[in-house]
Write a protein that holds these residues in place. Structure first.
Motif, mmCIF file in Angstrom:
data_model
loop_
_atom_site.group_PDB
_atom_site.id
_atom_site.type_symbol
_atom_site.label_atom_id
_atom_site.label_comp_id
_atom_site.label_asym_id
_atom_site.label_seq_id
_atom_site.Cartn_x
_atom_site.Cartn_y
_atom_site.Cartn_z
ATOM 1 N N SER A 76 0.821 -1.204 0.000
ATOM 2 C CA SER A 76 0.000 0.000 0.000
ATOM 3 C C SER A 76 0.861 1.262 0.000
ATOM 4 C CB SER A 76 -0.915 -0.018 1.224
ATOM 5 O OG SER A 76 -1.676 1.146 1.300
ATOM 6 N N ILE A 77 1.907 1.243 0.784
ATOM 7 C CA ILE A 77 2.771 2.421 0.888
ATOM 8 C C ILE A 77 3.569 2.653 -0.390
ATOM 9 C CG2 ILE A 77 4.833 3.302 2.052
ATOM 10 C CD1 ILE A 77 3.632 1.970 4.608
ATOM 11 N N VAL A 78 4.156 1.607 -0.925
ATOM 12 C CA VAL A 78 5.030 1.822 -2.082
ATOM 13 C C VAL A 78 4.275 1.918 -3.398
ATOM 14 C CG1 VAL A 78 7.051 0.842 -0.945
ATOM 15 C CG2 VAL A 78 5.667 -0.598 -2.431
ATOM 16 N N GLU A 79 3.129 1.242 -3.501
ATOM 17 C CA GLU A 79 2.388 1.265 -4.762
ATOM 18 C C GLU A 79 1.173 2.186 -4.729
ATOM 19 O OE1 GLU A 79 1.696 -2.124 -7.175
ATOM 20 O OE2 GLU A 79 3.204 -3.319 -6.150
ATOM 21 N N GLY A 80 0.837 2.695 -3.572
ATOM 22 C CA GLY A 80 -0.339 3.551 -3.447
ATOM 23 C C GLY A 80 -0.135 4.895 -4.134
ATOM 24 N N PRO A 81 -1.210 5.675 -4.190
ATOM 25 C CA PRO A 81 -1.121 7.012 -4.797
ATOM 26 C C PRO A 81 -0.016 7.828 -4.122
ATOM 27 C CG PRO A 81 -3.387 6.476 -4.214
ATOM 28 C CD PRO A 81 -2.523 5.389 -3.637
ATOM 29 N N GLU A 82 0.800 8.431 -4.934
ATOM 30 C CA GLU A 82 1.930 9.245 -4.470
ATOM 31 C C GLU A 82 2.908 8.434 -3.618
ATOM 32 O OE1 GLU A 82 0.737 12.986 -2.795
ATOM 33 O OE2 GLU A 82 -0.904 13.184 -4.225
ATOM 34 N N GLY A 83 2.920 7.125 -3.843
ATOM 35 C CA GLY A 83 3.837 6.259 -3.117
ATOM 36 C C GLY A 83 5.217 6.249 -3.739
ATOM 37 N N LEU A 84 6.045 5.410 -3.200
ATOM 38 C CA LEU A 84 7.436 5.333 -3.629
ATOM 39 C C LEU A 84 7.567 5.014 -5.114
ATOM 40 C CD1 LEU A 84 10.420 5.384 -2.806
ATOM 41 C CD2 LEU A 84 10.216 2.928 -2.378
ATOM 42 N N PHE A 85 6.740 4.095 -5.626
ATOM 43 C CA PHE A 85 6.848 3.743 -7.041
ATOM 44 C C PHE A 85 6.591 4.959 -7.927
ATOM 45 C CE2 PHE A 85 6.157 -1.153 -7.272
ATOM 46 C CZ PHE A 85 7.160 -1.352 -6.350
ATOM 47 N N ASP A 86 5.587 5.748 -7.603
ATOM 48 C CA ASP A 86 5.305 6.964 -8.385
ATOM 49 C C ASP A 86 6.484 7.935 -8.313
ATOM 50 O OD1 ASP A 86 2.825 6.052 -9.175
ATOM 51 O OD2 ASP A 86 1.692 7.277 -7.733
ATOM 52 N N GLU A 87 7.042 8.073 -7.129
ATOM 53 C CA GLU A 87 8.182 8.982 -6.967
ATOM 54 C C GLU A 87 9.382 8.522 -7.788
ATOM 55 O OE1 GLU A 87 9.082 9.581 -2.840
ATOM 56 O OE2 GLU A 87 6.997 10.077 -2.375
ATOM 57 N N VAL A 88 9.656 7.222 -7.770
ATOM 58 C CA VAL A 88 10.804 6.702 -8.518
ATOM 59 C C VAL A 88 10.555 6.845 -10.014
ATOM 60 C CG1 VAL A 88 12.131 4.625 -9.082
ATOM 61 C CG2 VAL A 88 11.625 5.182 -6.690
ATOM 62 N N ARG A 89 9.327 6.585 -10.469
ATOM 63 C CA ARG A 89 9.020 6.762 -11.901
ATOM 64 C C ARG A 89 9.291 8.189 -12.357
ATOM 65 N NH1 ARG A 89 4.774 3.215 -10.862
ATOM 66 N NH2 ARG A 89 5.153 1.253 -11.950
ATOM 67 N N THR A 90 9.014 9.142 -11.485
ATOM 68 C CA THR A 90 9.249 10.548 -11.811
ATOM 69 C C THR A 90 10.733 10.886 -11.752
ATOM 70 O OG1 THR A 90 7.065 11.165 -10.977
ATOM 71 C CG2 THR A 90 8.701 12.920 -11.140
ATOM 72 N N ALA A 91 11.389 10.449 -10.688
ATOM 73 C CA ALA A 91 12.793 10.795 -10.479
ATOM 74 C C ALA A 91 13.732 10.027 -11.401
ATOM 75 C CB ALA A 91 13.185 10.541 -9.028
ATOM 76 N N ALA A 92 13.388 8.780 -11.718
ATOM 77 C CA ALA A 92 14.297 7.919 -12.484
ATOM 78 C C ALA A 92 13.493 6.986 -13.385
ATOM 79 C CB ALA A 92 15.196 7.136 -11.544
ATOM 80 N N PRO A 93 12.905 7.504 -14.447
ATOM 81 C CA PRO A 93 12.070 6.676 -15.320
ATOM 82 C C PRO A 93 12.808 5.473 -15.909
ATOM 83 C CG PRO A 93 12.240 8.934 -16.171
ATOM 84 C CD PRO A 93 12.985 8.886 -14.884
ATOM 85 N N ARG A 94 14.108 5.521 -15.948
ATOM 86 C CA ARG A 94 14.888 4.406 -16.489
ATOM 87 C C ARG A 94 14.727 3.139 -15.642
ATOM 88 N NH1 ARG A 94 17.928 7.086 -13.054
ATOM 89 N NH2 ARG A 94 19.545 6.052 -11.837
ATOM 90 N N LEU A 95 14.210 3.290 -14.431
ATOM 91 C CA LEU A 95 14.068 2.156 -13.522
ATOM 92 C C LEU A 95 12.681 1.523 -13.581
ATOM 93 C CD1 LEU A 95 15.982 3.664 -10.473
ATOM 94 C CD2 LEU A 95 16.837 2.082 -12.224
ATOM 95 N N ASP A 96 11.896 1.855 -14.590
ATOM 96 C CA ASP A 96 10.544 1.318 -14.691
ATOM 97 C C ASP A 96 10.533 -0.214 -14.745
ATOM 98 O OD1 ASP A 96 7.656 1.957 -14.916
ATOM 99 O OD2 ASP A 96 7.892 0.822 -16.800
ATOM 100 N N GLY A 97 11.503 -0.807 -15.387
ATOM 101 C CA GLY A 97 11.576 -2.269 -15.433
ATOM 102 C C GLY A 97 11.743 -2.870 -14.041
#
Length: 154
Positions: A65-86
């Motif tokens: 919930s924390i990492v995949e939720g809205p404005e969670g870590l995954f969203d932040e990483v996608r914004t900061a480092a899109p190369r890590l989407d995989g």
């Protein structure tokens, strides 16, 4: 150097470290419970494991919930480092797999069956604890690659 040297705010990192520690403690508790052999006491073993597994599921569900939720870590990483989407997709798949294994184990504990069935469940849950350890390391690697931050061993 990362694409975006901006790091999450320190209070966000503190919360993340606290959550990682909670998940680690739950996994360690499950691992300790699994170290006790069910030989000759399958029903009792299942009864003792039930609340431990429930706490593990709760901790893992909170992690997702924390990492995949809205404005969670995954969203932040996608914004900061899109190369890590995989890497994010892989971690998401691992969330689904581990959560499914924990849910199935909890269902099996409701009606534990005979000793061989309980031993198979014990072996499967031991593999889940191992998979969770790998998952946590991959999550730490993701943060390091995204922000050049070592989240620590918690």
């Amino acid at each position: 150097m990362s694409e975006n040297p901006v790091t999450p705010p320190e209070e966000e990192l503190a919360t993340l470290r606290k959550r990682r520690a909670h998940l680690r403690r739950a996994a360690e508790e499950l691992d300790r419970a699994l170290a006790v052999p069910p030989a000759g006491r399958a029903a009792e073993w299942a009864h003792e494991l039930t609340p431990v597994l429930a706490r593990m599921r709760e901790a893992f569900d909170a992690h997702i919930s924390i990492v995949e939720g809205p404005e969670g870590l995954f969203d932040e990483v996608r914004t900061a480092a899109p190369r890590l989407d995989g890497m994010l997709r892989r971690l998401h798949r691992e969330h689904l797999e581990i959560a499914a294994q924990l849910a199935a184990a909890q269902d099996e504990l409701a009606a534990p069956g005979d000793e061989p069935a309980v031993e198979r469940l014990r072996q499967r849950l031991t593999a889940v604890v191992t998979a969770l350890g790998r998952h946590r390391r991959r999550g730490a690697d993701l943060l390091y690659q995204a922000y050049e931050i070592d989240i620590g061993g918690e």
